[in-house]
Design a protein around this motif. Structure first.
Motif, mmCIF file in Angstrom:
data_model
loop_
_atom_site.group_PDB
_atom_site.id
_atom_site.type_symbol
_atom_site.label_atom_id
_atom_site.label_comp_id
_atom_site.label_asym_id
_atom_site.label_seq_id
_atom_site.Cartn_x
_atom_site.Cartn_y
_atom_site.Cartn_z
ATOM 1 N N THR A 105 0.972 -1.027 0.030
ATOM 2 C CA THR A 105 -0.069 0.051 -0.287
ATOM 3 C C THR A 105 1.143 1.421 -0.300
ATOM 4 O OG1 THR A 105 -1.322 -1.045 1.484
ATOM 5 C CG2 THR A 105 -1.870 0.963 1.715
ATOM 6 N N ILE A 106 1.943 1.159 0.742
ATOM 7 C CA ILE A 106 2.816 2.956 0.865
ATOM 8 C C ILE A 106 3.308 2.858 -0.146
ATOM 9 C CG2 ILE A 106 4.591 3.272 2.143
ATOM 10 C CD1 ILE A 106 3.942 1.927 4.257
ATOM 11 N N ALA A 123 4.888 12.559 -0.205
ATOM 12 C CA ALA A 123 4.428 11.174 -0.370
ATOM 13 C C ALA A 123 3.813 9.737 -0.105
ATOM 14 C CB ALA A 123 4.858 11.014 -2.076
ATOM 15 N N PHE A 124 5.224 9.011 1.179
ATOM 16 C CA PHE A 124 5.015 8.242 1.821
ATOM 17 C C PHE A 124 4.694 7.945 2.928
ATOM 18 C CE2 PHE A 124 8.009 5.947 4.956
ATOM 19 C CZ PHE A 124 8.384 4.473 3.969
ATOM 20 N N PHE A 125 4.560 9.794 3.334
ATOM 21 C CA PHE A 125 3.638 10.154 4.761
ATOM 22 C C PHE A 125 2.153 9.884 4.076
ATOM 23 C CE2 PHE A 125 1.247 12.879 7.148
ATOM 24 C CZ PHE A 125 1.749 11.851 8.441
ATOM 25 N N MET A 128 2.082 5.889 3.941
ATOM 26 C CA MET A 128 1.635 6.015 5.426
ATOM 27 C C MET A 128 0.900 5.553 5.822
ATOM 28 S SD MET A 128 5.680 6.145 7.692
ATOM 29 C CE MET A 128 5.062 7.761 7.929
ATOM 30 N N LEU A 129 -0.180 6.630 6.074
ATOM 31 C CA LEU A 129 -1.117 6.770 6.889
ATOM 32 C C LEU A 129 -2.643 6.038 6.109
ATOM 33 C CD1 LEU A 129 -1.952 11.107 6.782
ATOM 34 C CD2 LEU A 129 -1.259 9.367 8.232
ATOM 35 N N ILE A 130 -2.746 5.761 4.651
ATOM 36 C CA ILE A 130 -3.870 5.115 3.562
ATOM 37 C C ILE A 130 -3.252 3.602 4.096
ATOM 38 C CG2 ILE A 130 -3.917 4.385 0.880
ATOM 39 C CD1 ILE A 130 -4.915 7.454 2.168
ATOM 40 N N THR A 174 8.200 9.499 10.774
ATOM 41 C CA THR A 174 7.491 10.653 10.736
ATOM 42 C C THR A 174 8.258 12.413 10.989
ATOM 43 O OG1 THR A 174 5.440 9.996 10.744
ATOM 44 C CG2 THR A 174 5.411 11.921 11.200
ATOM 45 N N PRO A 175 8.831 12.132 12.209
ATOM 46 C CA PRO A 175 10.030 13.582 12.272
ATOM 47 C C PRO A 175 10.870 13.510 11.661
ATOM 48 C CG PRO A 175 9.661 12.232 14.639
ATOM 49 C CD PRO A 175 8.832 11.252 13.693
ATOM 50 N N VAL A 176 12.120 12.880 10.821
ATOM 51 C CA VAL A 176 12.570 12.658 10.238
ATOM 52 C C VAL A 176 12.276 12.949 9.030
ATOM 53 C CG1 VAL A 176 14.226 10.524 8.580
ATOM 54 C CG2 VAL A 176 14.185 10.682 11.553
#
Length: 294
Positions: A105-106, A123-125, A128-130, A174-176
């Motif tokens: 999915t990611i 886009a990667f973030f 992760m959410l999806i 996420t912070p990265v």
């Protein structure tokens, strides 16, 4: 003065809850006739009384508290239906199924977002959410259909457990992605928390909880039995949240602890009314945040 303010706040909240129940009952009756799941009735009821609807309830934090309890009790009862041996049999769903679902999915979503011009980090973030699903919604639907113990139900639960676990490294990444290195969850704390939770689950399932339930059963004390069951659920859920894991996962582990005792069936019958009540609040709270204009 403060007492009068608090009393007024409570009265407003109580009025809203009464209206929610009335609307929900009417919708349940109507939608049942056309064979639409009860989840839809709760979502619509939440929307109607929420800020985007009639605006009868504006203090969403109060409803969110009941909603969190709903998720906890739902996952707790699901854990009651499983045992450690059954979970081990489903490990391929957790490890292989969950890993394939999340990574694919990611990968797909990140690629699609980059095609639209979004940069890689954002886009990667979004990928992760999806890749994550609502454990409460999915398991509620399966529970209503009595399909939790079916092959696809066990596979779904395995994937959802993996999603709950993979949230931790996602939070650390996420912070990265945002270009910072600040994070409240350190790797050391996560490792220590994992060992503590595993130890608590093992010791509780093996020695503590069965002995307490046996004592309550011998005394024929329903209140003591109920408090032991609910206390186990809430304590383990609290521990997992303190170490950065989801309370839903903790509640599921607490259910597994109780399932290892001979009183799991009695525990299930005691907790079911609470589960159904608070789970309905969860779906109502989701409906309250709907915004048709958005």
């Amino acid at each position: 003065m403060i007492g009068q303010f608090m009393e007024g706040q409570f009265a407003t909240l109580f009025t809203g809850i009464v209206v929610v129940f009335i609307i929900a009952v009417l919708l349940l009756i109507i939608l049942y006739r056309v064979k639409i799941p009860s989840v839809v009735a709760f979502l619509i009821a939440g929307f109607l009384v929420g800020p985007s609807g009639l605006g009868l309830i504006t203090n969403e934090e109060s409803i969110s508290f009941f909603a969190e309890l709903g998720v906890i009790f739902l996952l707790f009862t699901i854990g009651l239906e499983f045992s450690v041996s059954r979970i081990l049999k489903s490990r391929r769903y957790v490890l292989i199924g969950g890993l394939v679902q999340v990574l694919s999915t990611i990968l797909i979503w990140t690629s699609l977002m980059q095609i639209t011009g979004m940069d890689l980090a954002h886009a990667f973030f979004w990928g992760m959410l999806i890749s994550l699903s609502s454990t409460a919604i999915v398991m509620k639907v399966l529970a209503d259909r009595m399909e939790v113990d079916s092959p696809h139900g066990r596979a779904t639960l395995g994937i959802l457990i993996f999603q709950d676990l993979i949230v931790i490294p996602m939070v650390m990444i996420t912070p990265v992605l945002a270009g910072t290195t600040d994070t409240d969850i350190s790797l050391v704390r996560l490792l220590i928390g994992s060992f503590v939770i595993i130890a608590v689950v093992y010791i509780s399932a093996r020695y503590v909880v069965p002995a307490l339930l046996l004592h309550a059963a011998r005394l024929k004390n329903r209140e003591m039995f109920l408090f032991i069951v609910m206390g186990t659920c809430l304590i383990v859920a609290y521990l997992t949240s303190e170490f950065g894991l989801s309370m839903a996962l903790g509640a599921f582990l607490a259910g597994i602890i109780i399932s290892e005792s001979e009183y799991s069936t009695h525990a299930m019958s005691s907790i079911l009314p609470f589960r159904d009540l608070f789970t309905s609040f969860f779906f109502i709270s989701i409906g309250m945040i709907f915004n048709l204009q958005f």
